[in-house]
Design a protein around this motif. Sequence first.
Motif, PDB file in Angstrom:
ATOM      1  N   ILE A 177      -5.751  -1.016   1.027  1.00 58.18           N
ATOM      2  CA  ILE A 177      -6.753  -1.947   0.516  1.00 58.18           C
ATOM      3  C   ILE A 177      -6.365  -3.365   0.910  1.00 58.18           C
ATOM      4  O   ILE A 177      -7.163  -4.138   1.440  1.00 58.18           O
ATOM      5  N   ARG A 178      -5.119  -3.716   0.657  1.00 59.90           N
ATOM      6  CA  ARG A 178      -4.672  -5.101   0.781  1.00 59.90           C
ATOM      7  C   ARG A 178      -4.595  -5.580   2.226  1.00 59.90           C
ATOM      8  O   ARG A 178      -4.958  -6.728   2.534  1.00 59.90           O
ATOM      9  N   ILE A 179      -4.154  -4.728   3.137  1.00 61.60           N
ATOM     10  CA  ILE A 179      -4.002  -5.132   4.538  1.00 61.60           C
ATOM     11  C   ILE A 179      -5.346  -5.426   5.198  1.00 61.60           C
ATOM     12  O   ILE A 179      -5.530  -6.502   5.781  1.00 61.60           O
ATOM     13  N   PHE A 189      -7.766  -5.702  -4.332  1.00 63.33           N
ATOM     14  CA  PHE A 189      -6.941  -5.448  -5.521  1.00 63.33           C
ATOM     15  C   PHE A 189      -6.531  -3.980  -5.569  1.00 63.33           C
ATOM     16  O   PHE A 189      -7.372  -3.089  -5.462  1.00 63.33           O
ATOM     17  N   LYS A 190      -5.225  -3.733  -5.731  1.00 67.04           N
ATOM     18  CA  LYS A 190      -4.708  -2.376  -5.920  1.00 67.04           C
ATOM     19  C   LYS A 190      -4.256  -2.218  -7.371  1.00 67.04           C
ATOM     20  O   LYS A 190      -3.276  -2.839  -7.784  1.00 67.04           O
ATOM     21  N   PRO A 191      -4.959  -1.423  -8.165  1.00 68.94           N
ATOM     22  CA  PRO A 191      -4.485  -1.188  -9.533  1.00 68.94           C
ATOM     23  C   PRO A 191      -3.157  -0.436  -9.540  1.00 68.94           C
ATOM     24  O   PRO A 191      -2.711   0.112  -8.525  1.00 68.94           O
ATOM     25  N   GLY A 192      -2.523  -0.407 -10.694  1.00 65.35           N
ATOM     26  CA  GLY A 192      -1.278   0.323 -10.830  1.00 65.35           C
ATOM     27  C   GLY A 192      -1.478   1.827 -10.835  1.00 65.35           C
ATOM     28  O   GLY A 192      -2.597   2.336 -10.943  1.00 65.35           O
ATOM     29  N   HIS A 193      -0.381   2.536 -10.743  1.00 61.57           N
ATOM     30  CA  HIS A 193      -0.382   3.999 -10.659  1.00 61.57           C
ATOM     31  C   HIS A 193      -1.109   4.615 -11.845  1.00 61.57           C
ATOM     32  O   HIS A 193      -0.878   4.251 -13.005  1.00 61.57           O
ATOM     33  N   LYS A 194      -2.037   5.528 -11.540  1.00 58.50           N
ATOM     34  CA  LYS A 194      -2.800   6.281 -12.538  1.00 58.50           C
ATOM     35  C   LYS A 194      -3.636   5.388 -13.444  1.00 58.50           C
ATOM     36  O   LYS A 194      -3.994   5.796 -14.560  1.00 58.50           O
ATOM     37  N   ARG A 195      -3.978   4.197 -12.983  1.00 56.70           N
ATOM     38  CA  ARG A 195      -4.818   3.311 -13.784  1.00 56.70           C
ATOM     39  C   ARG A 195      -6.260   3.832 -13.859  1.00 56.70           C
ATOM     40  O   ARG A 195      -6.929   3.671 -14.884  1.00 56.70           O
TER      41      ARG A 195
END
Length: 478
Positions: A177-179, A189-195
């Motif tokens: 997503i970010r690259i 924006f990348k949410p945290g694991h299992k968000r």
Amino acid sequence: MGAVMSQDLWELDAVGQAALVKSGEVSALDLVDAAIARIETLEPVVHALASVDFDAAREKARARPSGPLGGVPFLIKDVLAYPGHKLTMGSRLFRDYIAPAGSPYTEQLDAAGLVTLGKTTTSEFGLLGSTETLLAGITRNPWDLTKSALGSSGGAAAAVASGMVPVAHASDGGGSIRIPASACGLFGFKPGHKRCVPTGYVDTFELVIDHCVSRSVRDSAFLLSLTEDPSAHPRVGYVDRPLDRKLRIGVYSTTLLGRAPDPEVMRALSQTMRLCADLGHEVVEAPPPPVDGVLLSEAFFDSAGAAMHEVVRTMESMLGRPVGEDDLEPFTLALIHHSRSLPEGAEARAKATVAHASARMLSYMESYDVLLCPTLPVAPYDLGTLAPHLDRELLIRRTEVLAGYTPIYSMAGVPAMSVPLGSSESGLPLGSHFAAPLGQEATLLGLAYQLEAAAPWRHRWPAVTRATRERASASVLG
């Protein structure tokens, strides 16, 4: 469409478009038709789409979809199953596969009222950081058509950056997503694991998280609130305003492999540091993360090869024939071939390497509220730099340069984002990368609102889009 002209919709994000539908100023079908018109003009130039189903989209729009984003046109990355649409994962091996069902995640997208127009391009199985496949062809960066939109969510980023849709689904297992958000001047924006609620996709290290790329912070924040897993703790909810407290922001610039960023990237980072200080935050120098990037790269690609080997074995059993060069790209085949030469226990050692690096990173992050670094150490690559027919070792070395910052945050499972605050000497976007400890999505989104207000980016459009808008405006006036 009444008083609202089609070209006016370019300026509106998803939340703004949904508000027009709710007010009755436009219909869902108006939004969808306007998006299709933009796609028909821009897609031949940018090539961000793997497949479309405009008839189904118009049918859904005519049914007046309810939900907080009712009627907003949307695109889904071609690694996520969506009922009735192709699911190729960028591979000729699955060129004709139609997904029979979706997932809890796509059910939430539908409940939001989003109207899916089609699927966006991705690298084969998301393995490479550029979206140039033997199945779908080359996706171009709208800011410079000789440059890559990067990847693996390159199609999503190119579609939003060019103005096809205001927001698009994307996924991230090491920077995907970010690259491309950095390369295309978007908020990623990348949410945290299992968000978020499950998508049904399982990867070796459980790194992949699904979310979006967007032009506005609020679109990303609002969509996160609609797809957040209700069992996640602490809940994020809808973050709709800037942060109201001072942060301790640690800054570093050396990549995981010890490489310094290019001078223009360093200048952009320095500008972001000054902006954060001007906003009242404490900006301090931080040492590079205490992890071995070489070992992490080996662990990732060795495990990717082993995973692809299992895919091939399964598909050969189903097809009753060997899977070969007419099905998979040379890079994917080379990963599989290399994985077969690895000693017994290699996959377990790779998982242990990632777990060790993750633990060290989480400990390192405890000293800061937020970490800041470049999203990319270099400007976006020329097309062909990560073409899948190139030598495996060369592609891995080039990927290590490109993904010099982002993967460790996926491995640690923490929230992270690329914010479009800088540009190269030639005018290409350069993102600034921020990350926060586990459970601190709201901190990052609140900071993002601050940055968006202090250094707005939504008014910036690539030349290919400006030309299209001018032609649309002339057509209406003429």
